[in-house]
Design a protein around this motif. Structure first.
Motif, PDB file in Angstrom:
ATOM      1  N   ALA A  17      -5.852 -13.402  11.602  1.00 15.26           N
ATOM      2  CA  ALA A  17      -4.601 -13.381  10.848  1.00 15.26           C
ATOM      3  C   ALA A  17      -4.743 -14.139   9.540  1.00 15.26           C
ATOM      4  O   ALA A  17      -4.216 -13.731   8.494  1.00 15.26           O
ATOM      5  CB  ALA A  17      -3.472 -13.982  11.684  1.00 15.26           C
ATOM      6  N   VAL A  18      -5.482 -15.255   9.567  1.00 12.86           N
ATOM      7  CA  VAL A  18      -5.734 -16.028   8.349  1.00 12.86           C
ATOM      8  C   VAL A  18      -6.621 -15.235   7.398  1.00 12.86           C
ATOM      9  O   VAL A  18      -6.402 -15.214   6.187  1.00 12.86           O
ATOM     10  CB  VAL A  18      -6.386 -17.376   8.697  1.00 12.86           C
ATOM     11  CG1 VAL A  18      -6.733 -18.155   7.432  1.00 12.86           C
ATOM     12  CG2 VAL A  18      -5.456 -18.200   9.584  1.00 12.86           C
ATOM     13  N   MET A  19      -7.649 -14.569   7.944  1.00 16.51           N
ATOM     14  CA  MET A  19      -8.530 -13.736   7.125  1.00 16.51           C
ATOM     15  C   MET A  19      -7.739 -12.675   6.371  1.00 16.51           C
ATOM     16  O   MET A  19      -7.898 -12.496   5.160  1.00 16.51           O
ATOM     17  CB  MET A  19      -9.576 -13.050   8.004  1.00 16.51           C
ATOM     18  CG  MET A  19     -10.583 -13.961   8.658  1.00 16.51           C
ATOM     19  SD  MET A  19     -11.481 -13.145  10.015  1.00 16.51           S
ATOM     20  CE  MET A  19     -12.069 -11.651   9.212  1.00 16.51           C
ATOM     21  N   ALA A  20      -6.874 -11.961   7.107  1.00 17.62           N
ATOM     22  CA  ALA A  20      -6.115 -10.871   6.508  1.00 17.62           C
ATOM     23  C   ALA A  20      -5.152 -11.378   5.443  1.00 17.62           C
ATOM     24  O   ALA A  20      -5.036 -10.797   4.351  1.00 17.62           O
ATOM     25  CB  ALA A  20      -5.353 -10.112   7.596  1.00 17.62           C
ATOM     26  N   THR A  21      -4.456 -12.463   5.735  1.00 20.42           N
ATOM     27  CA  THR A  21      -3.488 -13.014   4.790  1.00 20.42           C
ATOM     28  C   THR A  21      -4.185 -13.583   3.560  1.00 20.42           C
ATOM     29  O   THR A  21      -3.737 -13.379   2.419  1.00 20.42           O
ATOM     30  CB  THR A  21      -2.649 -14.110   5.472  1.00 20.42           C
ATOM     31  OG1 THR A  21      -2.075 -13.597   6.678  1.00 20.42           O
ATOM     32  CG2 THR A  21      -1.532 -14.590   4.555  1.00 20.42           C
ATOM     33  N   GLY A  22      -5.291 -14.263   3.773  1.00 20.92           N
ATOM     34  CA  GLY A  22      -6.017 -14.861   2.656  1.00 20.92           C
ATOM     35  C   GLY A  22      -6.604 -13.835   1.712  1.00 20.92           C
ATOM     36  O   GLY A  22      -6.536 -13.991   0.485  1.00 20.92           O
TER      37      GLY A  22
END
Length: 339
Positions: A17-22
């Motif tokens: 989720a952090v990867m996608a948002t970042g």
């Protein structure tokens, strides 16, 4: 991440989720959407901190986390989402030298541990056993390694220590080799099991995302490479972008076919972050290719994929919040019925 009524136990790939948002934050900044980029950047940074605390407290509070068997290659490969998340946030906040160094060091140390554990776990199993369990999320090993190559290349640029460039190139090559190995295992499984068109899961999109982030790593390396190295790096970078592009039509076809046959698969699950991330990464990679090759049409491609990725991100977030709301309501009603 699976919400359980007895509590929350994060899965090894929770940092997706952090990867996608970042990466959406980075793509938004490329196209001049400052407010969107900053908002997503804050959410990604806060999300990384929150998830690290969640994983740490869960690990301390339980003697054993049922989904975190570090002797299982599927677990250690999905844990590379943490390395990739550190790399994405590090790239987004690279103007802060302390963030660059701190997250870079954490990402490097995590990568060294995970690459050792994964190599041990895979060497302890037969090739046929690895084949039978391979799936799209196994490409996360390559994704995390490419992310580390980006961090090292950015460190070489900001510190002026160009010897880091040799390390970045070596890590980048390793990422491409890992991608080739995992892709071979996945396709071998498809052929061996004669999987039909319903055999494709959302995490299969990481086959495209793995090449997209390798393209982004190659672009960063190309910017620092001496003349004798710049040519080969550019050639490989163009090839990785082409491979990522060629994956899109079959992935779209098989995905739409699966949805039409099994509409219930659209229910929220953490695996859908593995669909959002490749879209955002392809947007960032296409923007980098536009700058590197001078083809302005690729900027349009990048913009289209940015909006597609943002729409998918919003759908996944809303679906997750609705699921969380229903779970909390169910728990409140259950508690209210107790004497």
């Amino acid at each position: 991440m699976r919400l359980r009524r007895s509590g929350v136990e994060p899965t090894p790939d929770v940092f997706a989720a952090v990867m996608a948002t970042g990466i959406l934050s980075i793509a938004g900044r490329h196209h001049g959407y400052g407010l969107i980029s900053d908002t997503l950047g804050v959410l990604a940074s806060a999300g990384l901190v929150f998830l690290v605390i969640l994983v740490a407290t869960t690990a301390v509070g339980r003697r054993r986390m049922s989904r975190w068997d570090l002797t299982n290659p599927d677990v250690t490969l999905r844990l590379f989402t943490f390395v990739a998340a550190c790399a994405v946030i590090d790239t987004r906040l690279q103007s802060n030298v302390w963030v660059l160094r701190g997250l870079g060091a954490v990402g490097l140390c995590s990568w060294l541990v995970l690459i050792g554990l994964t190599a041990r776990n895979m060497m302890a199993r037969r090739w046929t056993t690895l084949r039978d369990h391979a799936h799209g999320a196994w490409e996360l090993g390559s994704v995390g390694t490419s992310g580390l190559a980006i961090v090292i290349a950015r460190a070489a640029y900001h510190t002026g220590h160009r010897w880091w460039l040799a390390v970045a190139v070596a890590v980048w090559v390793a990422a491409i080799v890992i991608y080739g190995l995992m892709t071979w295992l996945i396709l071998w499984r498809v052929v061996n099991e004669r999987q039909d068109r319903d055999g494709f899961e959302p995490d299969t999109w990481i086959l495209m995302g793995g090449m997209a982030i390798a393209t982004l790593a190659g672009d960063d390396i190309h910017a620092l490479a001496p003349d004798w190295l710049a040519g080969p790096v550019r050639t490989v970078t163009v090839m990785t972008w082409l491979v990522a592009t060629l994956w899109i039509p079959p992935l779209m076809y098989f995905g739409l076919h699966r949805i039409s046959r099994r509409p219930n698969m659209l229910h929220f699950a953490g695996v859908w972050w593995a669909f959002v991330f490749p879209l955002g990464m392809y947007s960032a990679a296409s923007y980098a290719m536009a700058a590197e090759t001078g083809h302005r049409s690729l900027s349009t491609v990048s913009l289209v994929f940015f909006w597609d990725a943002l729409a998918a991100w919003l759908v996944v977030v809303v679906a997750g919040l609705l699921l969380l709301g229903r779970a909390l309501l169910h728990r409140a009603n259950r508690d209210a019925r107790r004497p």
